[in-house]
Design a protein around this motif. Sequence first.
Motif, PDB file in Angstrom:
ATOM      1  N   LEU A   1     -66.072   7.503  -1.506  1.00 28.16           N
ATOM      2  CA  LEU A   1     -66.628   6.133  -0.223  1.00 28.16           C
ATOM      3  C   LEU A   1     -65.319   5.036  -0.105  1.00 28.16           C
ATOM      4  O   LEU A   1     -64.645   4.856   0.454  1.00 28.16           O
ATOM      5  CB  LEU A   1     -67.237   5.785  -0.488  1.00 28.16           C
ATOM      6  N   LEU A   2     -64.941   5.124  -1.729  1.00 24.73           N
ATOM      7  CA  LEU A   2     -64.124   3.980  -2.318  1.00 24.73           C
ATOM      8  C   LEU A   2     -62.572   4.721  -1.101  1.00 24.73           C
ATOM      9  O   LEU A   2     -62.004   3.703  -0.552  1.00 24.73           O
ATOM     10  CB  LEU A   2     -63.880   3.698  -3.207  1.00 24.73           C
ATOM     11  N   PHE A   3     -62.303   6.053  -1.830  1.00 20.26           N
ATOM     12  CA  PHE A   3     -60.534   6.121  -1.597  1.00 20.26           C
ATOM     13  C   PHE A   3     -61.416   6.274   0.461  1.00 20.26           C
ATOM     14  O   PHE A   3     -60.101   6.184   1.074  1.00 20.26           O
ATOM     15  CB  PHE A   3     -60.882   7.679  -1.647  1.00 20.26           C
ATOM     16  N   LEU A   4     -61.875   6.597   0.646  1.00 20.33           N
ATOM     17  CA  LEU A   4     -62.228   6.913   2.483  1.00 20.33           C
ATOM     18  C   LEU A   4     -62.236   4.913   3.070  1.00 20.33           C
ATOM     19  O   LEU A   4     -61.423   5.394   4.124  1.00 20.33           O
ATOM     20  CB  LEU A   4     -63.722   7.127   3.003  1.00 20.33           C
ATOM     21  N   LEU A   5     -62.682   4.297   2.085  1.00 20.37           N
ATOM     22  CA  LEU A   5     -62.652   3.265   3.242  1.00 20.37           C
ATOM     23  C   LEU A   5     -61.218   2.762   2.918  1.00 20.37           C
ATOM     24  O   LEU A   5     -60.639   1.968   4.012  1.00 20.37           O
ATOM     25  CB  LEU A   5     -63.908   2.684   2.300  1.00 20.37           C
ATOM     26  N   GLY A   6     -60.638   2.600   1.862  1.00 17.54           N
ATOM     27  CA  GLY A   6     -59.357   2.570   1.496  1.00 17.54           C
ATOM     28  C   GLY A   6     -58.049   3.197   2.386  1.00 17.54           C
ATOM     29  O   GLY A   6     -57.265   2.894   2.829  1.00 17.54           O
ATOM     30  N   GLY A   7     -58.374   4.095   2.262  1.00 21.71           N
ATOM     31  CA  GLY A   7     -57.582   4.735   2.789  1.00 21.71           C
ATOM     32  C   GLY A   7     -57.944   4.364   4.313  1.00 21.71           C
ATOM     33  O   GLY A   7     -56.500   4.656   5.149  1.00 21.71           O
ATOM     34  N   ALA A   8     -59.269   4.270   4.810  1.00 21.86           N
ATOM     35  CA  ALA A   8     -59.207   4.209   6.610  1.00 21.86           C
ATOM     36  C   ALA A   8     -58.397   2.907   6.724  1.00 21.86           C
ATOM     37  O   ALA A   8     -57.303   2.795   7.521  1.00 21.86           O
ATOM     38  CB  ALA A   8     -60.127   3.719   6.705  1.00 21.86           C
ATOM     39  N   ALA A   9     -58.963   2.171   5.470  1.00 21.83           N
ATOM     40  CA  ALA A   9     -57.655   0.262   5.988  1.00 21.83           C
ATOM     41  C   ALA A   9     -56.250   0.272   5.611  1.00 21.83           C
ATOM     42  O   ALA A   9     -55.655   0.108   6.935  1.00 21.83           O
ATOM     43  CB  ALA A   9     -58.645  -0.065   4.994  1.00 21.83           C
ATOM     44  N   MET A  10     -55.882   1.316   5.263  1.00 21.07           N
ATOM     45  CA  MET A  10     -54.685   1.749   4.896  1.00 21.07           C
ATOM     46  C   MET A  10     -53.781   2.786   5.762  1.00 21.07           C
ATOM     47  O   MET A  10     -52.399   1.297   7.060  1.00 21.07           O
ATOM     48  CB  MET A  10     -54.038   2.744   3.766  1.00 21.07           C
ATOM     49  N   ALA A  11     -54.593   3.004   6.314  1.00 23.33           N
ATOM     50  CA  ALA A  11     -53.956   3.750   8.011  1.00 23.33           C
ATOM     51  C   ALA A  11     -53.631   2.916   9.521  1.00 23.33           C
ATOM     52  O   ALA A  11     -52.853   2.671  10.269  1.00 23.33           O
ATOM     53  CB  ALA A  11     -54.923   5.099   8.309  1.00 23.33           C
ATOM     54  N   VAL A  12     -55.252   1.842   9.399  1.00 26.09           N
ATOM     55  CA  VAL A  12     -54.916   1.178  10.199  1.00 26.09           C
ATOM     56  C   VAL A  12     -53.841  -0.132  10.347  1.00 26.09           C
ATOM     57  O   VAL A  12     -52.774  -0.197  11.443  1.00 26.09           O
ATOM     58  CB  VAL A  12     -56.144   0.375  10.324  1.00 26.09           C
ATOM     59  N   PHE A  13     -53.343  -0.465   8.771  1.00 26.59           N
ATOM     60  CA  PHE A  13     -52.463  -1.205   8.441  1.00 26.59           C
ATOM     61  C   PHE A  13     -51.070  -0.719   8.865  1.00 26.59           C
ATOM     62  O   PHE A  13     -50.347  -0.744   9.663  1.00 26.59           O
ATOM     63  CB  PHE A  13     -52.824  -1.907   7.287  1.00 26.59           C
ATOM     64  N   LEU A  14     -50.777   0.858   8.469  1.00 28.76           N
ATOM     65  CA  LEU A  14     -50.233   1.542   8.903  1.00 28.76           C
ATOM     66  C   LEU A  14     -49.568   1.850  10.022  1.00 28.76           C
ATOM     67  O   LEU A  14     -48.423   1.725  10.913  1.00 28.76           O
ATOM     68  CB  LEU A  14     -50.169   2.928   7.812  1.00 28.76           C
ATOM     69  N   ALA A  15     -50.840   1.902  11.124  1.00 29.47           N
ATOM     70  CA  ALA A  15     -50.827   1.988  12.586  1.00 29.47           C
ATOM     71  C   ALA A  15     -50.171   0.682  13.415  1.00 29.47           C
ATOM     72  O   ALA A  15     -49.427   1.198  14.162  1.00 29.47           O
ATOM     73  CB  ALA A  15     -51.569   2.194  13.452  1.00 29.47           C
ATOM     74  N   GLN A  16     -50.436  -0.325  12.816  1.00 25.62           N
ATOM     75  CA  GLN A  16     -50.225  -1.282  13.343  1.00 25.62           C
ATOM     76  C   GLN A  16     -48.803  -1.606  12.782  1.00 25.62           C
ATOM     77  O   GLN A  16     -47.972  -2.129  14.241  1.00 25.62           O
ATOM     78  CB  GLN A  16     -50.425  -2.845  12.425  1.00 25.62           C
ATOM     79  N   ALA A  17     -47.951  -1.166  11.747  1.00 29.90           N
ATOM     80  CA  ALA A  17     -46.949  -1.666  11.622  1.00 29.90           C
ATOM     81  C   ALA A  17     -46.043  -0.491  11.872  1.00 29.90           C
ATOM     82  O   ALA A  17     -44.970  -0.542  12.034  1.00 29.90           O
ATOM     83  CB  ALA A  17     -46.428  -1.409  10.105  1.00 29.90           C
ATOM     84  N   SER A  18     -46.680   1.088  12.672  1.00 30.02           N
ATOM     85  CA  SER A  18     -45.503   1.792  12.938  1.00 30.02           C
ATOM     86  C   SER A  18     -45.390   2.721  12.522  1.00 30.02           C
ATOM     87  O   SER A  18     -44.130   3.770  12.938  1.00 30.02           O
ATOM     88  CB  SER A  18     -44.149   1.697  14.410  1.00 30.02           C
ATOM     89  N   VAL A  19     -45.538   3.341  11.474  1.00 30.71           N
ATOM     90  CA  VAL A  19     -44.921   3.942  10.348  1.00 30.71           C
ATOM     91  C   VAL A  19     -46.291   5.307  10.492  1.00 30.71           C
ATOM     92  O   VAL A  19     -45.826   6.503  10.791  1.00 30.71           O
ATOM     93  CB  VAL A  19     -45.611   3.680   9.073  1.00 30.71           C
ATOM     94  N   LEU A  20     -47.712   4.988  11.044  1.00 32.68           N
ATOM     95  CA  LEU A  20     -48.393   6.115  11.015  1.00 32.68           C
ATOM     96  C   LEU A  20     -48.103   6.898  12.450  1.00 32.68           C
ATOM     97  O   LEU A  20     -48.850   6.388  13.195  1.00 32.68           O
ATOM     98  CB  LEU A  20     -50.274   5.765  10.615  1.00 32.68           C
TER      99      LEU A  20
END
Length: 153
Positions: A75-94
């Motif tokens: 669950l922690l990996f899922l939530l941490g990964g989701a947060a990281m994905a959002v931030f990376l998408a905002q930075a146009s990396v994802l």
Amino acid sequence: TPYIPRGGAGLVQPLATLLRPTYVIDARHECWAGPLVASFSGLLGGITGFYAAPMLVYLTMLRLQKDIFTASIALLFLLGGAAMAVFLAQASVLTGTVMVHSAFALIPTAVGILVGIRIRSRISQAQFERGITWVMVLMGLRLISKGVHLSAY
């Protein structure tokens, strides 16, 4: 390179296990220790992309039963990964291409999870804890060696 800090962070859990194998976080300290560890994990994750080590140490010190430990870390990996994905998408990396490649990477990941579930059901709690320690040692050493190798260039 970021590999050396990540590798060092990856060695935190096994070193903590080796140095203080009987240390347990008492339930009365969870109310402040959990948020502190989560904040540090987030800071470490934001800097290096590797936020798991403090959480692994914390969950190990809670002495959770192996199935609860696994569910908690998933669950922690899922939530941490989701947060990281959002931030990376905002930075146009994802990008779309990265998301497609990541989706394909989920296929062998799912197979590995199924194999891991079978193994976990057949091993003792002590074997599980030793396995986590050794996996973290190997991951940390691999990241450090990769960082040393890359910094030589």
